[in-house]
Design a protein around this motif. Structure first.
Motif, mmCIF file in Angstrom:
data_model
loop_
_atom_site.group_PDB
_atom_site.id
_atom_site.type_symbol
_atom_site.label_atom_id
_atom_site.label_comp_id
_atom_site.label_asym_id
_atom_site.label_seq_id
_atom_site.Cartn_x
_atom_site.Cartn_y
_atom_site.Cartn_z
ATOM 1 N N PRO A 1 -23.563 -7.077 15.751
ATOM 2 C CA PRO A 1 -23.432 -7.504 14.350
ATOM 3 C C PRO A 1 -24.733 -8.159 13.886
ATOM 4 C CG PRO A 1 -21.562 -8.266 15.657
ATOM 5 C CD PRO A 1 -22.581 -7.730 16.624
ATOM 6 N N VAL A 2 -25.194 -7.770 12.715
ATOM 7 C CA VAL A 2 -26.420 -8.339 12.152
ATOM 8 C C VAL A 2 -26.012 -9.365 11.098
ATOM 9 C CG1 VAL A 2 -28.569 -7.857 10.928
ATOM 10 C CG2 VAL A 2 -27.683 -6.192 12.574
ATOM 11 N N ILE A 3 -26.410 -10.606 11.341
ATOM 12 C CA ILE A 3 -26.074 -11.697 10.430
ATOM 13 C C ILE A 3 -27.370 -12.275 9.887
ATOM 14 C CG2 ILE A 3 -24.992 -13.967 10.241
ATOM 15 C CD1 ILE A 3 -23.108 -13.007 12.548
ATOM 16 N N ASP A 4 -27.468 -12.336 8.571
ATOM 17 C CA ASP A 4 -28.665 -12.866 7.910
ATOM 18 C C ASP A 4 -28.223 -13.930 6.921
ATOM 19 O OD1 ASP A 4 -31.140 -13.336 6.800
ATOM 20 O OD2 ASP A 4 -31.483 -11.274 6.144
ATOM 21 N N GLU B 1 -34.161 -6.985 13.497
ATOM 22 C CA GLU B 1 -33.924 -7.664 14.769
ATOM 23 C C GLU B 1 -33.590 -6.779 15.974
ATOM 24 O OE1 GLU B 1 -29.468 -9.371 14.658
ATOM 25 O OE2 GLU B 1 -30.785 -10.271 13.162
ATOM 26 N N GLN B 2 -33.673 -5.472 15.834
ATOM 27 C CA GLN B 2 -33.400 -4.595 16.973
ATOM 28 C C GLN B 2 -34.630 -3.734 17.266
ATOM 29 O OE1 GLN B 2 -29.416 -3.009 17.402
ATOM 30 N NE2 GLN B 2 -30.276 -1.019 17.906
ATOM 31 N N GLU B 3 -35.194 -3.902 18.450
ATOM 32 C CA GLU B 3 -36.436 -3.220 18.819
ATOM 33 C C GLU B 3 -36.313 -1.700 18.721
ATOM 34 O OE1 GLU B 3 -39.797 -3.087 22.374
ATOM 35 O OE2 GLU B 3 -38.142 -4.509 22.519
ATOM 36 N N SER B 4 -35.175 -1.146 19.105
ATOM 37 C CA SER B 4 -35.030 0.314 19.051
ATOM 38 C C SER B 4 -35.104 0.829 17.612
ATOM 39 C CB SER B 4 -33.731 0.763 19.715
ATOM 40 O OG SER B 4 -32.601 0.277 19.003
ATOM 41 N N MET B 5 -34.698 0.015 16.633
ATOM 42 C CA MET B 5 -34.812 0.421 15.228
ATOM 43 C C MET B 5 -36.276 0.357 14.786
ATOM 44 S SD MET B 5 -31.823 1.342 14.252
ATOM 45 C CE MET B 5 -31.723 1.298 12.470
ATOM 46 N N ILE B 6 -37.005 -0.657 15.224
ATOM 47 C CA ILE B 6 -38.433 -0.764 14.915
ATOM 48 C C ILE B 6 -39.180 0.428 15.509
ATOM 49 C CG2 ILE B 6 -40.530 -2.118 15.348
ATOM 50 C CD1 ILE B 6 -38.699 -4.642 15.218
ATOM 51 N N ASP B 7 -38.778 0.823 16.718
ATOM 52 C CA ASP B 7 -39.432 1.958 17.382
ATOM 53 C C ASP B 7 -39.310 3.254 16.581
ATOM 54 O OD1 ASP B 7 -40.270 0.388 19.491
ATOM 55 O OD2 ASP B 7 -38.598 0.958 20.807
ATOM 56 N N PHE C 1 -47.378 -7.085 17.753
ATOM 57 C CA PHE C 1 -46.807 -7.863 16.652
ATOM 58 C C PHE C 1 -45.273 -7.825 16.656
ATOM 59 C CE2 PHE C 1 -51.055 -6.557 15.388
ATOM 60 C CZ PHE C 1 -51.616 -7.790 15.104
ATOM 61 N N LEU C 2 -44.697 -7.388 17.774
ATOM 62 C CA LEU C 2 -43.241 -7.219 17.854
ATOM 63 C C LEU C 2 -42.483 -8.503 17.544
ATOM 64 C CD1 LEU C 2 -40.903 -5.289 18.424
ATOM 65 C CD2 LEU C 2 -41.054 -5.937 20.828
ATOM 66 N N ASP C 3 -42.947 -9.641 18.039
ATOM 67 C CA ASP C 3 -42.225 -10.890 17.783
ATOM 68 C C ASP C 3 -42.024 -11.128 16.291
ATOM 69 O OD1 ASP C 3 -42.016 -11.339 20.480
ATOM 70 O OD2 ASP C 3 -43.476 -12.976 20.541
ATOM 71 N N LEU C 4 -43.063 -10.901 15.511
ATOM 72 C CA LEU C 4 -42.934 -11.072 14.058
ATOM 73 C C LEU C 4 -42.082 -9.967 13.446
ATOM 74 C CD1 LEU C 4 -46.285 -12.259 12.424
ATOM 75 C CD2 LEU C 4 -44.028 -13.276 12.212
ATOM 76 N N LEU C 5 -42.299 -8.733 13.870
ATOM 77 C CA LEU C 5 -41.521 -7.617 13.322
ATOM 78 C C LEU C 5 -40.022 -7.813 13.555
ATOM 79 C CD1 LEU C 5 -43.881 -4.701 14.374
ATOM 80 C CD2 LEU C 5 -43.396 -5.438 12.026
ATOM 81 N N GLY D 1 -22.159 1.094 5.312
ATOM 82 C CA GLY D 1 -21.992 0.955 6.762
ATOM 83 C C GLY D 1 -23.265 1.101 7.583
ATOM 84 N N PHE D 2 -24.440 1.076 6.960
ATOM 85 C CA PHE D 2 -25.682 1.314 7.691
ATOM 86 C C PHE D 2 -25.841 0.358 8.871
ATOM 87 C CE2 PHE D 2 -30.098 0.551 8.720
ATOM 88 C CZ PHE D 2 -30.596 1.833 8.846
ATOM 89 N N PHE D 3 -25.669 -0.919 8.638
ATOM 90 C CA PHE D 3 -25.914 -1.903 9.701
ATOM 91 C C PHE D 3 -24.854 -1.811 10.800
ATOM 92 C CE2 PHE D 3 -28.386 -3.619 6.202
ATOM 93 C CZ PHE D 3 -29.572 -3.916 6.841
#
Length: 149
Positions: free
Chosen positions: A131-134, A24-30, A15-19, A122-124
């Motif tokens: 840079p994380v842009i939402d 948006e960073q796989e290492s954070m999901i891990d 389900f990684l694509d949805l997660l 400063g978490f992100f």
């Protein structure tokens, strides 16, 4: 077809694509995927996923919630949050969620009964390798909200 919500016990990475829509960073999901409980909401196909972790004997955290782009703004995220509140009621007394400082996202959680708890400055910028842009906003601080369950 009716809505079904199922806990996934193995092969969670499928389900990684949805997660990645929710984080948006796989290492954070891990960091949380394997220790968390993954749920999938389906109604004529997969509409949404989420991961909840145990943070203490009284607190769980909604680490990731993502709705498929074609299914957004149709109430699936709200249905999933309400399911989680009921599912974890009695097991925990509080659910927290951390998110970027995006007014529409914070309004969504507030409409689900969450209220501001605290923020991590400063978490992100300190934890992501880009840079994380939402919604056009550069994320810096993590905003935490909480809800009694």
């Amino acid at each position: 077809m009716s809505i079904s919500i199922t806990q996934i016990l193995d092969n969670k990475k499928r389900f990684l694509d949805l997660l990645l829509l929710g984080d948006e960073q796989e290492s954070m999901i891990d960091r949380y995927l394997e220790r968390g409980e993954l749920f999938v909401l389906e109604e004529d196909g997969i509409k949404a996923v989420c991961v909840v972790t145990n943070e203490s004997h009284k607190v769980c955290e909604l680490k990731n919630i993502a709705v498929a782009p074609h299914a957004q703004r149709q109430g699936y995220g709200r249905k999933l949050v309400h399911y989680l509140i009921n599912h974890y009621s009695g097991q925990y007394t509080q659910m927290t969620v951390g998110t970027g400082d995006i007014p529409s996202t914070i309004a969504f959680y507030e409409s689900c009964g969450f209220e501001y708890s605290h923020h991590i400055k400063g978490f992100f910028t300190q934890n992501y390798d880009h840079p994380v842009i939402d919604k056009g906003i550069l994320l810096k601080d993590m905003i935490y909200l909480k809800r009694k369950i």
